[in-house]
Each structure stands twice: as C-alpha cells, then as structure tokens.
Design a protein around this motif. Structure first.
Motif, PDB file in Angstrom:
ATOM      1  N   HIS A 278       0.830  -1.208   0.000  1.00  0.00           N
ATOM      2  CA  HIS A 278       0.000   0.000   0.000  1.00  0.00           C
ATOM      3  C   HIS A 278       0.867   1.262   0.000  1.00  0.00           C
ATOM      4  O   HIS A 278       0.581   2.220  -0.734  1.00  0.00           O
ATOM      5  CB  HIS A 278      -0.928   0.003   1.217  1.00  0.00           C
ATOM      6  N   LEU A 279       1.902   1.252   0.812  1.00  0.00           N
ATOM      7  CA  LEU A 279       2.751   2.438   0.909  1.00  0.00           C
ATOM      8  C   LEU A 279       3.522   2.683  -0.386  1.00  0.00           C
ATOM      9  O   LEU A 279       3.618   3.823  -0.857  1.00  0.00           O
ATOM     10  CB  LEU A 279       3.723   2.295   2.078  1.00  0.00           C
ATOM     11  N   HIS A 280       4.079   1.623  -0.956  1.00  0.00           N
ATOM     12  CA  HIS A 280       4.840   1.774  -2.191  1.00  0.00           C
ATOM     13  C   HIS A 280       3.956   2.201  -3.358  1.00  0.00           C
ATOM     14  O   HIS A 280       4.398   2.966  -4.227  1.00  0.00           O
ATOM     15  CB  HIS A 280       5.541   0.459  -2.534  1.00  0.00           C
TER      16      HIS A 280
ATOM     17  N   TYR B  89       3.308   5.945  -2.514  1.00  0.00           N
ATOM     18  CA  TYR B  89       4.513   6.776  -2.386  1.00  0.00           C
ATOM     19  C   TYR B  89       5.749   5.928  -2.699  1.00  0.00           C
ATOM     20  O   TYR B  89       6.483   5.528  -1.794  1.00  0.00           O
ATOM     21  CB  TYR B  89       4.602   7.364  -0.976  1.00  0.00           C
ATOM     22  N   PRO B  90       5.979   5.652  -3.981  1.00  0.00           N
ATOM     23  CA  PRO B  90       7.045   4.717  -4.353  1.00  0.00           C
ATOM     24  C   PRO B  90       8.449   5.170  -3.988  1.00  0.00           C
ATOM     25  O   PRO B  90       9.355   4.340  -3.908  1.00  0.00           O
ATOM     26  CB  PRO B  90       6.881   4.592  -5.877  1.00  0.00           C
ATOM     27  N   HIS B  91       8.635   6.460  -3.750  1.00  0.00           N
ATOM     28  CA  HIS B  91       9.975   6.960  -3.464  1.00  0.00           C
ATOM     29  C   HIS B  91      10.227   7.170  -1.960  1.00  0.00           C
ATOM     30  O   HIS B  91      11.312   7.609  -1.582  1.00  0.00           O
ATOM     31  CB  HIS B  91      10.214   8.271  -4.219  1.00  0.00           C
ATOM     32  N   HIS B  92       9.238   6.872  -1.134  1.00  0.00           N
ATOM     33  CA  HIS B  92       9.431   6.996   0.308  1.00  0.00           C
ATOM     34  C   HIS B  92      10.243   5.813   0.838  1.00  0.00           C
ATOM     35  O   HIS B  92      10.150   4.695   0.324  1.00  0.00           O
ATOM     36  CB  HIS B  92       8.089   7.038   1.034  1.00  0.00           C
ATOM     37  N   ALA B  93      11.027   6.064   1.869  1.00  0.00           N
ATOM     38  CA  ALA B  93      11.777   4.989   2.530  1.00  0.00           C
ATOM     39  C   ALA B  93      10.902   4.316   3.581  1.00  0.00           C
ATOM     40  O   ALA B  93       9.947   4.909   4.100  1.00  0.00           O
ATOM     41  CB  ALA B  93      13.041   5.551   3.176  1.00  0.00           C
ATOM     42  N   ILE B  94      11.248   3.072   3.892  1.00  0.00           N
ATOM     43  CA  ILE B  94      10.493   2.286   4.872  1.00  0.00           C
ATOM     44  C   ILE B  94      11.471   1.595   5.811  1.00  0.00           C
ATOM     45  O   ILE B  94      12.488   1.050   5.383  1.00  0.00           O
ATOM     46  CB  ILE B  94       9.608   1.237   4.168  1.00  0.00           C
ATOM     47  N   LEU B  95      11.154   1.626   7.094  1.00  0.00           N
ATOM     48  CA  LEU B  95      11.856   0.829   8.102  1.00  0.00           C
ATOM     49  C   LEU B  95      10.826  -0.120   8.698  1.00  0.00           C
ATOM     50  O   LEU B  95       9.905   0.301   9.395  1.00  0.00           O
ATOM     51  CB  LEU B  95      12.454   1.725   9.195  1.00  0.00           C
ATOM     52  N   ALA B  96      10.974  -1.414   8.399  1.00  0.00           N
ATOM     53  CA  ALA B  96       9.997  -2.416   8.812  1.00  0.00           C
ATOM     54  C   ALA B  96      10.639  -3.408   9.771  1.00  0.00           C
ATOM     55  O   ALA B  96      11.820  -3.745   9.626  1.00  0.00           O
ATOM     56  CB  ALA B  96       9.445  -3.158   7.588  1.00  0.00           C
ATOM     57  N   GLU B  97       9.853  -3.877  10.736  1.00  0.00           N
ATOM     58  CA  GLU B  97      10.409  -4.775  11.744  1.00  0.00           C
ATOM     59  C   GLU B  97      11.010  -6.029  11.131  1.00  0.00           C
ATOM     60  O   GLU B  97      12.102  -6.454  11.500  1.00  0.00           O
ATOM     61  CB  GLU B  97       9.353  -5.171  12.776  1.00  0.00           C
TER      62      GLU B  97
ATOM     63  N   SER C 217      11.494  -6.932   7.668  1.00  0.00           N
ATOM     64  CA  SER C 217      12.299  -6.905   6.437  1.00  0.00           C
ATOM     65  C   SER C 217      13.314  -5.774   6.396  1.00  0.00           C
ATOM     66  O   SER C 217      14.024  -5.619   5.403  1.00  0.00           O
ATOM     67  CB  SER C 217      11.382  -6.832   5.210  1.00  0.00           C
ATOM     68  N   GLY C 218      13.374  -4.974   7.442  1.00  0.00           N
ATOM     69  CA  GLY C 218      14.413  -3.963   7.529  1.00  0.00           C
ATOM     70  C   GLY C 218      14.142  -2.718   6.707  1.00  0.00           C
ATOM     71  O   GLY C 218      12.994  -2.281   6.559  1.00  0.00           O
ATOM     72  N   GLU C 219      15.200  -2.161   6.119  1.00  0.00           N
ATOM     73  CA  GLU C 219      15.094  -0.895   5.404  1.00  0.00           C
ATOM     74  C   GLU C 219      14.789  -1.122   3.930  1.00  0.00           C
ATOM     75  O   GLU C 219      15.326  -2.020   3.301  1.00  0.00           O
ATOM     76  CB  GLU C 219      16.401  -0.106   5.541  1.00  0.00           C
ATOM     77  N   HIS C 220      13.916  -0.244   3.423  1.00  0.00           N
ATOM     78  CA  HIS C 220      13.569  -0.252   2.004  1.00  0.00           C
ATOM     79  C   HIS C 220      13.776   1.166   1.481  1.00  0.00           C
ATOM     80  O   HIS C 220      13.064   2.086   1.857  1.00  0.00           O
ATOM     81  CB  HIS C 220      12.104  -0.641   1.785  1.00  0.00           C
TER      82      HIS C 220
END
Length: 242
Positions: free
Chosen positions: A54-56, A59-67, A69-72
């Motif tokens: 949903h986030l990608h 907002y495909p260019h936003h960064a993600i920190l997930a418990e 899978s880590g950093e995207h």
C-alpha cells in the motif's frame, strides 16, 4: 484528514485483515525465533507485505523501516516506520492484545501515526499539529498528576536482561505508590492507551523504533509528554521510554 494518514489507515486495515484471517490457526503457525523470546510467523511477514504494498503504491519513493524486512529505499525526507504485528506472542497464544503500528517520519520528526487493533476494531490516529483520535473522536491523556491512584502500563525486559535490575527497582518503587501496574504485552497499544487515558503512564526498556513511533506521536498530540530513561536520553535510539 491528511492524505498520507489515509494511506496509512488503508495499509493498517489491510494488515489487520491478514492477521484476523489466520487467527483461528495461530497456534499451528510455523514460528521462527529471531532471538531470545523474539518470535516471527508467516502472518507477520504477510501483514508487513500488505502494508509495504500500500505504501509503495501511493509513495514509491518513500523509505520504509519495517520490523521484519528492515530498510527499504533511501529518502532523506520521508520514512515510514512499521510494525505489522505488535504482540506476536500474544497472537500465537490467542491472548487478545495485539496491533498494527504505522508511523511516518518527515525530516526527522514524527508526522503521522496509526495504531490499529483489528480484534477490537479500534483505530488510533494522529497527525502532527492536528491532535489524536480514536475512531475519529478526539482523545486526550489522563488528567492524573500523582502516582497515588494512577494506573500504569509497562513491559518486562524479556529479550535482553541488561536493564533487569534497574527495572525491578523501578517496579518495586511504583507498585507501592500506584493503583496498579498492567503488563499486556503490546507496547504500541500500551502507548495508545496512554494517549486516550486508559493508562495514566507507561515505561519500558529496550523497545525498537517500530514499537514506539506511532504511539509517541499519539501521546504528544493527545497532550502528553514522552521522555527517555533517563530523561536526557534519546528514547528512539535507546528504546528506554517513559
């Protein structure tokens, strides 16, 4: 409502659907151990994937920190901090206290927050400068100003025991001065409960950013105060929060 908050709500509800769909067989799910008393299941991964999708998409260019899978991605401005299933151990045992937590950090400051309890269908939300809500109703922290009569939440240091002695000393000092202390096993919900006044306060050692981020903004926007242990410490770095 802020469009990014709307996106987070949709993502949280999608994860909640995944969590509830598998709940009847939760006790039979394959469980991996990430460390001492730190478990992950396929539901954690599926719920996290639903959120990231949903986030990608929005907002495909936003960064993600997930418990899990880590950093995207790398983005200096926008960082989503997500916990797809806070309270995995509770979930595995059928104990009804777990939630989805999603926060957006903008240029280093928490900006949007969602904590969703799919079992109770309770949705906690906050936008910086716009207050905090529970199911679209404005919420405020408790008016309690003294330990006497206060109901506190906490979390035991069950993964790493570095702070165990300090924790037990604090617990011993507080248990004799308060109306009670609750340990429900899902820090995100504990923080949300502080924001809406169900708990008068909370403390825990060793949390991760995804455990705290959404709850911190909820409390701040509900008129509460959050600090580290000790107060001068950066709780988002140390994980020690009150």
């Amino acid at each position: 409502m802020h469009p990014m908050l709307n996106t987070a709500i949709r993502a949280a509800r999608a994860a909640g659907t995944v969590i509830l769909r598998h709940m009847e067989r939760a006790r039979d799910l394959p469980v991996e151990s990430k460390g001492r008393n730190d478990f992950v299941t396929e539901v954690d991964h599926l719920a996290e994937s639903a959120i990231i999708q949903h986030l990608h998409k929005a907002y495909p260019h936003h960064a993600i920190l997930a418990e899990e899978s880590g950093e995207h991605g790398k983005n200096q401005d926008f960082l989503w901090i997500i916990d797809p299933l806070d309270g995995t151990t509770n979930y595995l045992h059928g104990f009804p206290q777990f939630a989805v937590s999603i926060a957006l950090q903008y240029r280093g400051k928490l900006d949007q927050a969602v904590i969703y309890d799919p079992l109770k269908n309770e949705l906690f939300t906050a936008s910086r400068g716009s207050g905090a809500q529970l199911d679209n109703r404005r919420i405020h922290v408790s008016k309690q100003t003294r330990l006497e009569g206060a109901l506190l939440g906490t979390g035991f240091p069950f993964k790493e025991l570095d702070h165990l002695d300090e924790y037990l000393e604090t617990f011993r000092a507080l248990i004799t001065r308060t109306a009670g202390i609750r340990r429900a096993g899902a820090a995100a919900l504990d923080l949300a409960y502080v924001a809406c006044g169900r708990l008068d306060g909370f403390w825990e050692y060793g949390l991760k950013p995804w455990d705290m981020a959404a709850g911190v903004l909820l409390i701040e926007e509900a008129g509460g105060l959050v600090s580290g242990i000790p107060a001068t410490e950066d709780y988002m770095q140390s994980g020690n929060i009150t």
